[in-house]
Design a protein around this motif. Structure first.
Motif, PDB file in Angstrom:
ATOM      1  N   ILE A   1       6.708  -6.593 -10.658  1.00 29.13           N
ATOM      2  CA  ILE A   1       5.828  -5.604 -10.036  1.00 29.13           C
ATOM      3  C   ILE A   1       4.679  -5.214 -10.967  1.00 29.13           C
ATOM      4  O   ILE A   1       4.889  -4.906 -12.141  1.00 29.13           O
ATOM      5  CB  ILE A   1       6.610  -4.333  -9.639  1.00 29.13           C
ATOM      6  CG1 ILE A   1       7.731  -4.682  -8.658  1.00 29.13           C
ATOM      7  CG2 ILE A   1       5.672  -3.296  -9.020  1.00 29.13           C
ATOM      8  CD1 ILE A   1       8.595  -3.492  -8.261  1.00 29.13           C
ATOM      9  N   VAL A   2       3.485  -5.229 -10.422  1.00 28.86           N
ATOM     10  CA  VAL A   2       2.289  -4.714 -11.106  1.00 28.86           C
ATOM     11  C   VAL A   2       1.933  -3.400 -10.431  1.00 28.86           C
ATOM     12  O   VAL A   2       1.815  -3.335  -9.205  1.00 28.86           O
ATOM     13  CB  VAL A   2       1.112  -5.706 -10.993  1.00 28.86           C
ATOM     14  CG1 VAL A   2      -0.125  -5.128 -11.665  1.00 28.86           C
ATOM     15  CG2 VAL A   2       1.486  -7.050 -11.598  1.00 28.86           C
TER      16      VAL A   2
ATOM     17  N   GLY B   1       2.266   4.290  -6.231  1.00 34.92           N
ATOM     18  CA  GLY B   1       2.587   3.014  -6.861  1.00 34.92           C
ATOM     19  C   GLY B   1       3.867   3.101  -7.682  1.00 34.92           C
ATOM     20  O   GLY B   1       4.684   2.165  -7.685  1.00 34.92           O
ATOM     21  N   GLU B   2       4.073   4.220  -8.374  1.00 31.39           N
ATOM     22  CA  GLU B   2       5.282   4.392  -9.180  1.00 31.39           C
ATOM     23  C   GLU B   2       6.508   4.610  -8.291  1.00 31.39           C
ATOM     24  O   GLU B   2       7.612   4.170  -8.634  1.00 31.39           O
ATOM     25  CB  GLU B   2       5.112   5.571 -10.137  1.00 31.39           C
ATOM     26  CG  GLU B   2       4.116   5.304 -11.252  1.00 31.39           C
ATOM     27  CD  GLU B   2       4.059   6.446 -12.257  1.00 31.39           C
ATOM     28  OE1 GLU B   2       4.867   7.402 -12.117  1.00 31.39           O
ATOM     29  OE2 GLU B   2       3.227   6.385 -13.174  1.00 31.39           O
ATOM     30  N   ILE B   3       6.319   5.266  -7.160  1.00 37.04           N
ATOM     31  CA  ILE B   3       7.436   5.468  -6.226  1.00 37.04           C
ATOM     32  C   ILE B   3       7.940   4.119  -5.725  1.00 37.04           C
ATOM     33  O   ILE B   3       9.143   3.861  -5.648  1.00 37.04           O
ATOM     34  CB  ILE B   3       7.004   6.352  -5.040  1.00 37.04           C
ATOM     35  CG1 ILE B   3       6.695   7.782  -5.533  1.00 37.04           C
ATOM     36  CG2 ILE B   3       8.086   6.390  -3.969  1.00 37.04           C
ATOM     37  CD1 ILE B   3       6.117   8.686  -4.471  1.00 37.04           C
ATOM     38  N   ILE B   4       7.001   3.252  -5.387  1.00 37.30           N
ATOM     39  CA  ILE B   4       7.369   1.907  -4.926  1.00 37.30           C
ATOM     40  C   ILE B   4       8.094   1.163  -6.043  1.00 37.30           C
ATOM     41  O   ILE B   4       9.124   0.515  -5.821  1.00 37.30           O
ATOM     42  CB  ILE B   4       6.109   1.132  -4.480  1.00 37.30           C
ATOM     43  CG1 ILE B   4       5.454   1.836  -3.286  1.00 37.30           C
ATOM     44  CG2 ILE B   4       6.456  -0.312  -4.131  1.00 37.30           C
ATOM     45  CD1 ILE B   4       4.059   1.317  -2.957  1.00 37.30           C
TER      46      ILE B   4
ATOM     47  N   ALA C   1       2.127  -2.924  -6.407  1.00 37.94           N
ATOM     48  CA  ALA C   1       2.406  -1.603  -5.836  1.00 37.94           C
ATOM     49  C   ALA C   1       1.231  -0.692  -6.157  1.00 37.94           C
ATOM     50  O   ALA C   1       0.951  -0.417  -7.326  1.00 37.94           O
ATOM     51  CB  ALA C   1       3.697  -1.045  -6.415  1.00 37.94           C
ATOM     52  N   THR C   2       0.527  -0.236  -5.146  1.00 39.01           N
ATOM     53  CA  THR C   2      -0.710   0.495  -5.390  1.00 39.01           C
ATOM     54  C   THR C   2      -0.768   1.826  -4.652  1.00 39.01           C
ATOM     55  O   THR C   2      -0.367   1.921  -3.492  1.00 39.01           O
ATOM     56  CB  THR C   2      -1.929  -0.382  -5.010  1.00 39.01           C
ATOM     57  OG1 THR C   2      -3.129   0.382  -5.086  1.00 39.01           O
ATOM     58  CG2 THR C   2      -1.793  -0.952  -3.606  1.00 39.01           C
ATOM     59  N   GLY C   3      -1.248   2.853  -5.336  1.00 36.20           N
ATOM     60  CA  GLY C   3      -1.398   4.169  -4.716  1.00 36.20           C
ATOM     61  C   GLY C   3      -1.330   5.288  -5.738  1.00 36.20           C
ATOM     62  O   GLY C   3      -0.457   5.291  -6.620  1.00 36.20           O
ATOM     63  N   ALA C   4      -2.249   6.248  -5.628  1.00 39.64           N
ATOM     64  CA  ALA C   4      -2.272   7.405  -6.522  1.00 39.64           C
ATOM     65  C   ALA C   4      -1.354   8.503  -5.976  1.00 39.64           C
ATOM     66  O   ALA C   4      -0.685   8.336  -4.955  1.00 39.64           O
ATOM     67  CB  ALA C   4      -3.705   7.918  -6.665  1.00 39.64           C
ATOM     68  N   ALA C   5      -1.326   9.638  -6.677  1.00 38.45           N
ATOM     69  CA  ALA C   5      -0.538  10.790  -6.231  1.00 38.45           C
ATOM     70  C   ALA C   5      -1.431  11.677  -5.373  1.00 38.45           C
ATOM     71  O   ALA C   5      -2.207  12.478  -5.887  1.00 38.45           O
ATOM     72  CB  ALA C   5      -0.004  11.557  -7.430  1.00 38.45           C
ATOM     73  N   LEU C   6      -1.337  11.520  -4.076  1.00 38.14           N
ATOM     74  CA  LEU C   6      -2.146  12.320  -3.159  1.00 38.14           C
ATOM     75  C   LEU C   6      -1.297  13.431  -2.533  1.00 38.14           C
ATOM     76  O   LEU C   6      -1.548  14.605  -2.741  1.00 38.14           O
ATOM     77  CB  LEU C   6      -2.752  11.429  -2.078  1.00 38.14           C
ATOM     78  CG  LEU C   6      -3.690  10.320  -2.607  1.00 38.14           C
ATOM     79  CD1 LEU C   6      -4.189   9.463  -1.460  1.00 38.14           C
ATOM     80  CD2 LEU C   6      -4.859  10.934  -3.376  1.00 38.14           C
TER      81      LEU C   6
ATOM     82  N   PHE D   1       0.836  -1.193   0.000  1.00 36.68           N
ATOM     83  CA  PHE D   1       0.000   0.000   0.000  1.00 36.68           C
ATOM     84  C   PHE D   1       0.874   1.248   0.000  1.00 36.68           C
ATOM     85  O   PHE D   1       1.867   1.332   0.736  1.00 36.68           O
ATOM     86  CB  PHE D   1      -0.895   0.033   1.233  1.00 36.68           C
ATOM     87  CG  PHE D   1      -2.010  -0.977   1.208  1.00 36.68           C
ATOM     88  CD1 PHE D   1      -2.134  -1.883   0.169  1.00 36.68           C
ATOM     89  CD2 PHE D   1      -2.946  -1.021   2.221  1.00 36.68           C
ATOM     90  CE1 PHE D   1      -3.159  -2.822   0.138  1.00 36.68           C
ATOM     91  CE2 PHE D   1      -3.980  -1.949   2.216  1.00 36.68           C
ATOM     92  CZ  PHE D   1      -4.085  -2.853   1.171  1.00 36.68           C
ATOM     93  N   GLY D   2       0.492   2.217  -0.816  1.00 35.61           N
ATOM     94  CA  GLY D   2       1.229   3.471  -0.861  1.00 35.61           C
ATOM     95  C   GLY D   2       1.022   4.295   0.407  1.00 35.61           C
ATOM     96  O   GLY D   2       0.150   3.997   1.225  1.00 35.61           O
ATOM     97  N   ALA D   3       1.841   5.317   0.551  1.00 34.36           N
ATOM     98  CA  ALA D   3       1.753   6.223   1.698  1.00 34.36           C
ATOM     99  C   ALA D   3       2.536   7.472   1.340  1.00 34.36           C
ATOM    100  O   ALA D   3       3.245   7.513   0.327  1.00 34.36           O
ATOM    101  CB  ALA D   3       2.335   5.576   2.957  1.00 34.36           C
ATOM    102  N   ALA D   4       2.398   8.497   2.157  1.00 31.72           N
ATOM    103  CA  ALA D   4       3.191   9.703   1.949  1.00 31.72           C
ATOM    104  C   ALA D   4       4.663   9.354   2.091  1.00 31.72           C
ATOM    105  O   ALA D   4       5.031   8.461   2.860  1.00 31.72           O
ATOM    106  CB  ALA D   4       2.798  10.771   2.965  1.00 31.72           C
TER     107      ALA D   4
END
Length: 247
Positions: free
Chosen positions: A232-233, A218-221, A206-211, A177-180
């Motif tokens: 990685i998906v 997801g891209e950072i991960i 790797a999941t998460g939008a740009a918040l 899960f993504g995070a700040a």
């Protein structure tokens, strides 16, 4: 129930189904009735009834008869591996199971994945009872995180323990899960790196939008794990934990 085993001729299995439902004489009348149909479906039914009453000799006899005629039969193979891995079946050693499972991954991969994961989870259930979450990071780091006010509330008696060696499914997917950007995301990436090394076939989601970040989480991960990018998906649309799960 009779239609499950004899879709084209349910009447043939009706008596066995009724006897099975009545649970009389440890299932023997139902097993005899199922086998009297003289069909492969009857053997499958006999196996399932025998499993309920721990008639291991009947189970293995019918499993081997089915495999002699149909070597890639998913049901017979699954029963042989699942119960053979526990040493319950006469003539089947737990040492035989890896080779049988290898064959299943070639012939019936979908069933093999299910059986492989089930064996891993059974081992964890019996040996470790899933009493608390396990960690892939160092026990010291884990202890710091679990002693926090928030986590202690959810897991008041938590004791950090590494994922046991017994848990080793051949195929596994891990959701990150993504995070700040900061400690929380760094810790998740590091834990993923440890798991990816331990489980070479593991798929990483790797999941998460740009918040609160310029790039989607997801891209950072993805960028942080270049050595595992072929596994990685990436999801860049999830905006919260529910969104992560839906992906």
């Amino acid at each position: 129930m009779s239609t499950c085993y004899g879709e084209n001729y349910p009447e043939l299995f009706r008596n066995a189904s009724l006897l099975w439902n009545e649970r009389v004489n440890h299932g023997i009348p139902a097993i005899v009735s199922a086998l009297s149909t003289g069909t492969i479906e009857g053997k499958h039914m006999a196996i399932d009834i025998a499993l309920i009453f721990y008639h291991w000799d009947i189970v293995i006899d019918n499993v081997e008869e089915i495999l002699a005629e149909y070597p890639s039969d998913p049901h017979a193979l699954a029963v042989k591996v699942m119960y053979g891995s526990e040493g319950a079946l006469p003539g089947v050693s737990p040492k035989d199971i890896p080779a049988i499972l290898d064959r299943m991954f070639e012939d019936v991969p979908r069933t093999a994945r299910f059986v492989d994961r089930s064996i891993a989870e059974m081992t964890m259930t019996w040996d470790h009872e899933f009493l608390h979450p396990f960690t892939s990071i160092s026990l010291e780091e884990c202890a710091v995180g679990m002693n926090s006010t928030t986590m202690s509330e959810f897991f008041p008696n938590f004791i950090c323990e590494h994922i046991p060696e017994a848990y080793n499914p051949r195929e596994l997917a891990v959701v990150v899960f993504g995070a700040a950007e900061g400690y929380a995301l760094d810790a998740r990436i590091e834990a993923t790196r440890v798991l990816a090394e331990r489980y070479p076939q593991m798929t990483i989601i790797a999941t998460g939008a740009a918040l609160s970040t310029e790039k989607p989480e997801g891209e950072i991960i993805y960028d942080a794990l270049p050595e595992y990018q072929d596994r990685i998906v990436v999801d860049t649309k999830a905006r919260d934990t529910i969104g992560n799960a839906l992906f």
